[in-house]
Write an enzyme that holds these catalytic residues in place. Structure first.
Site, PDB file in Angstrom:
ATOM      1  N   PHE A   8      46.302  43.750 -59.301  1.00 38.60           N
ATOM      2  CA  PHE A   8      46.542  42.678 -58.341  1.00 38.60           C
ATOM      3  C   PHE A   8      45.858  41.384 -58.768  1.00 38.60           C
ATOM      4  CE2 PHE A   8      46.810  46.514 -55.710  1.00 38.60           C
ATOM      5  CZ  PHE A   8      47.911  46.258 -54.901  1.00 38.60           C
ATOM      6  N   ASP A   9      46.591  40.287 -58.645  1.00 32.01           N
ATOM      7  CA  ASP A   9      45.931  39.000 -58.572  1.00 32.01           C
ATOM      8  C   ASP A   9      45.152  38.997 -57.251  1.00 32.01           C
ATOM      9  OD1 ASP A   9      45.461  36.152 -59.078  1.00 32.01           O
ATOM     10  OD2 ASP A   9      46.852  35.841 -57.421  1.00 32.01           O
ATOM     11  N   LEU A  10      44.196  38.102 -57.104  1.00 30.05           N
ATOM     12  CA  LEU A  10      43.391  38.098 -55.878  1.00 30.05           C
ATOM     13  C   LEU A  10      43.787  36.972 -54.924  1.00 30.05           C
ATOM     14  CD1 LEU A  10      41.072  39.426 -54.329  1.00 30.05           C
ATOM     15  CD2 LEU A  10      39.498  37.880 -55.531  1.00 30.05           C
ATOM     16  N   ASP A  11      43.503  35.738 -55.298  1.00 32.45           N
ATOM     17  CA  ASP A  11      43.764  34.605 -54.402  1.00 32.45           C
ATOM     18  C   ASP A  11      45.254  34.423 -54.158  1.00 32.45           C
ATOM     19  OD1 ASP A  11      41.085  34.342 -54.990  1.00 32.45           O
ATOM     20  OD2 ASP A  11      41.141  32.153 -54.974  1.00 32.45           O
ATOM     21  N   ASP A 162      51.098  36.144 -56.882  1.00 32.41           N
ATOM     22  CA  ASP A 162      51.754  35.116 -56.070  1.00 32.41           C
ATOM     23  C   ASP A 162      52.181  33.904 -56.884  1.00 32.41           C
ATOM     24  OD1 ASP A 162      49.357  32.778 -54.899  1.00 32.41           O
ATOM     25  OD2 ASP A 162      49.004  34.263 -56.455  1.00 32.41           O
TER      26      ASP A 162
END
Length: 214
Positions: A8-11, A162
């Site tokens: 996963f990307d975070l932000d 995202d």
């Protein structure tokens, strides 16, 4: 192919830092008498800060990065929250023995701040940050490094993010990719990079994982 590892990307993917990031850019630009529209600021959200500020003014980039980070850290806990259903989804994935990792373009310190504040740090077996790599996303190195640390194989790995650089990094590392519909980026824009999935809710990943075993 069955999915056994999810990165996963975070932000903007697991935690909502959008307001904080926008406020930090606005604070920085005010300090340096710069004017950018909301649309322009939106485009700055995602790439490494060094890339963004070097494009604006190489002679002031280091100072602008410092100003941004000081504001970002100072205001962090006032703004950051997890997106809906994130905790329960990560818990369910862990219960299904899916290996989970974070692949972020942020510095390690601020990544851990977000993970600890939202209570989701415990779900991740590896965390790859800007500090850990020579080449940040969209280069495949961060995704490849995460897979190496997890003992994962590309054909059984999914990268979720995202922004376009999340999708491209995953594609270059030969993994499956998913773009999130709650991104500040237009969904049609993300579709133009041909992710394998567009997810409307983080819970959709449970279905993707289940279908991959069918």
């Amino acid at each position: 192919m069955s999915i056994r590892t999810i990165l996963f990307d975070l932000d903007g993917t697991l935690i909502d830092t959008n307001t904080l990031i926008k406020a930090s850019f606005e604070h920085t630009f005010k300090e340096y008498n710069l004017n950018f529209s909301n649309e322009e600021i939106l485009k700055f959200n995602g790439p490494p800060l060094v890339d963004t500020f070097n494009k604006i003014d190489e002679t002031k980039a280091d100072r602008m990065i410092t100003t941004f980070r000081e504001h970002n850290i100072r205001e962090h806990d006032n703004f950051v929250t997890a997106f809906p259903h994130v905790y329960d989804t990560l818990e369910e994935l862990q219960n299904r023995n899916i290996s989970l990792g974070i692949v972020s373009t942020k510095m390690r310190h601020t990544v851990h701040m977000g993970l600890e504040l939202t209570g989701i740090s415990k779900f991740f077996s590896t965390i790859i940050t800007y500090d850990d790599v020579t080449h940040a996303k969209p280069h495949p190195e961060p995704v490849q490094m995460a897979m190496q640390k997890l003992g994962a194989h590309p054909e059984h790995t999914l990268m979720v993010g995202d922004n376009h650089h999340d999708i491209v990094s995953g594609q270059r590392a030969n993994v499956q990719t998913a773009a999130v519909a709650w991104s500040l980026k237009d969904t049609n824009y993300l579709k133009s990079f041909h992710p394998d999935y567009i997810i409307e809710d983080i819970k959709d990943i449970i279905t993707i994982v289940g279908d991959s075993f069918a």
